[in-house]
Scaffold this motif. Structure first.
Motif, short mmCIF file in Angstrom:
data_model
loop_
_atom_site.label_atom_id
_atom_site.label_comp_id
_atom_site.label_asym_id
_atom_site.label_seq_id
_atom_site.Cartn_x
_atom_site.Cartn_y
_atom_site.Cartn_z
N TRP A 31 43.91 43.19 34.48
CA TRP A 31 42.81 44.01 34.97
C TRP A 31 41.08 43.51 34.52
N MET A 32 41.29 42.56 33.85
CA MET A 32 39.55 41.69 33.76
C MET A 32 39.08 41.10 35.67
N ASN A 33 40.66 40.50 35.32
CA ASN A 33 40.28 39.69 36.73
C ASN A 33 40.10 40.65 38.13
N ALA A 34 40.79 41.98 37.48
CA ALA A 34 40.93 43.19 39.02
C ALA A 34 39.13 43.45 38.95
N GLY A 35 38.90 43.68 38.03
CA GLY A 35 37.68 43.76 37.77
C GLY A 35 36.68 43.12 38.16
N PHE A 36 36.12 42.22 37.85
CA PHE A 36 35.77 41.35 37.98
C PHE A 36 35.67 40.59 39.72
N VAL A 37 36.49 41.38 40.38
CA VAL A 37 37.32 41.11 42.28
C VAL A 37 36.53 42.52 42.60
N VAL A 38 36.43 43.22 41.79
CA VAL A 38 36.60 44.65 42.96
C VAL A 38 34.85 44.38 42.59
N GLY A 39 34.28 44.12 41.56
CA GLY A 39 32.72 44.11 40.91
C GLY A 39 31.75 43.04 41.96
#
Length: 344
Positions: free
Chosen positions: A141-149
């Motif tokens: 989810w950290m990576n998901a947040g990074f991608v979306v951001g």
């Protein structure tokens, strides 16, 4: 267009280079799926976009094509991430998601709303993939947040670029206006007037058609300006410009301020009678306005004199010759008493 096509080719080369590097890193059992995704799905999508650039309707649908290309390749990459996890529990890198999006935003030149749409669709797809497959373990989810951001930052960057380009285009339009338009009358200034007149003369000469040059000058304008002041003098000049716009109504008519209180119009037409009628209309409007000019040694109202040179464009060496003859006709109109036109 050439740069766009080169950019698409470069995108294909980058995907091919990724294949060379990735095949050294992924488990052997994923090689078939990987090659299928890259070589049989992503590269053909780019090839299709490249082929579409040669279609006549490309510019009409370019932004939609860019969006479809970015989303298609991105989701092909998502499927590859899914397959790698399902088949070999391998965490395939997600960086391609960002690369594809940024390539579309800034290399293809996607407009903001298309970039925003790509950002939303890509983000929803990546978050959905993370719900389906916890590919990156504790960092999922950290990576998901990074991608979306990152996608959001890219879309906002595209918005800033669009706004700056819009401001630049507006500034360029203002500069073009300043370089071609007379500030007092909104007619062509002398430089633009001559350029447009030469263009029309060349066009009429090639087709052996008739052309007319009108040279117009306000009578006893110096006396008017001295008596009533520069503001009233400027108003008189604007009146002349307004009259010209009312009389010469066709889009092809070239109207400009030649200098001071002298004006020029260059128009095409079939008959000399029409040119005389237009000159008569200008004189008539000045008569109807009856702008006072108390210091005039002739009439006590402001008037205009007109010299006209007309004929087939092939009868003249250049537009300069026609202007010279129209100016001579204007001089004769002045000598004959002003407030009249003379045809050369």
């Amino acid at each position: 267009m050439l740069m766009l096509r080169l950019s698409i080719v470069v995108g294909g080369i980058l995907i091919s280079l990724f294949m060379i590097g990735d095949l050294q890193l992924i488990p052997p059992e994923l090689a078939g799926s990987y090659i299928t995704s890259r070589a049989l799905i992503q590269l053909p999508i780019l090839a299709g976009l490249l082929a579409f650039t040669f279609a006549p309707q490309f510019f009409r649908f370019a932004q939609t094509a860019f969006l479809a290309t970015v989303i298609s390749i991105t989701y092909a990459n998502y499927y590859l991430i899914h397959v790698a996890w399902e088949q070999a529990a391998f965490s395939f890198p997600y960086e391609g998601t960002l690369l594809y999006a940024f390539f579309g935003f800034f290399v293809f030149g996607m407009k903001f709303y298309y970039a925003l749409t790509a950002m939303l669709i890509s983000s929803v797809g990546f978050v959905g993939l993370m719900f389906l497959d916890p590919v990156y373990g504790d960092r999922t989810w950290m990576n998901a947040g990074f991608v979306v951001g990152s996608l959001f930052v890219g879309a906002i960057g595209r918005h800033r670029v669009d706004r700056l380009l819009g401001q630049l285009e507006e500034a360029n339009e203002q500069l073009v206006g300043l370089s071609t338009v007379d500030g007092l009358t909104d007619l062509f200034n002398r430089r633009a007037l001559m350029s447009e007149s030469e263009r029309l003369f060349a066009l009429q000469r090639r087709s052996n058609k008739r052309l007319a040059v009108f040279m117009m000058d306000l009578d006893h304008f110096k006396q008017f300006n001295d008596h009533y002041g520069h503001q009233e003098g400027d108003r008189a000049i604007r009146i002349q410009a307004d009259i010209m716009r009312q009389v010469f109504k066709r889009q092809t008519d070239i109207l400009g301020r030649y200098g001071g209180e002298e004006f020029m119009a260059v128009i095409d037409g079939e008959h000399a009678d029409r040119f005389e009628h237009l000159a008569g209309e200008i004189l008539k409007q000045w008569q109807e306005l009856a702008v006072p000019n108390e210091d005039s040694p002739d009439s006590k109202v402001l008037s205009c004199s007109i010299g006209i040179c007309q004929g087939l464009a092939t009868e003249f060496d250049s537009i300069d010759e026609m202007i010279r003859r129209a100016d001579e006709a204007l001089y004769r109109a002045k000598k004959q008493g002003r407030a009249r036109y003379v045809m050369a």
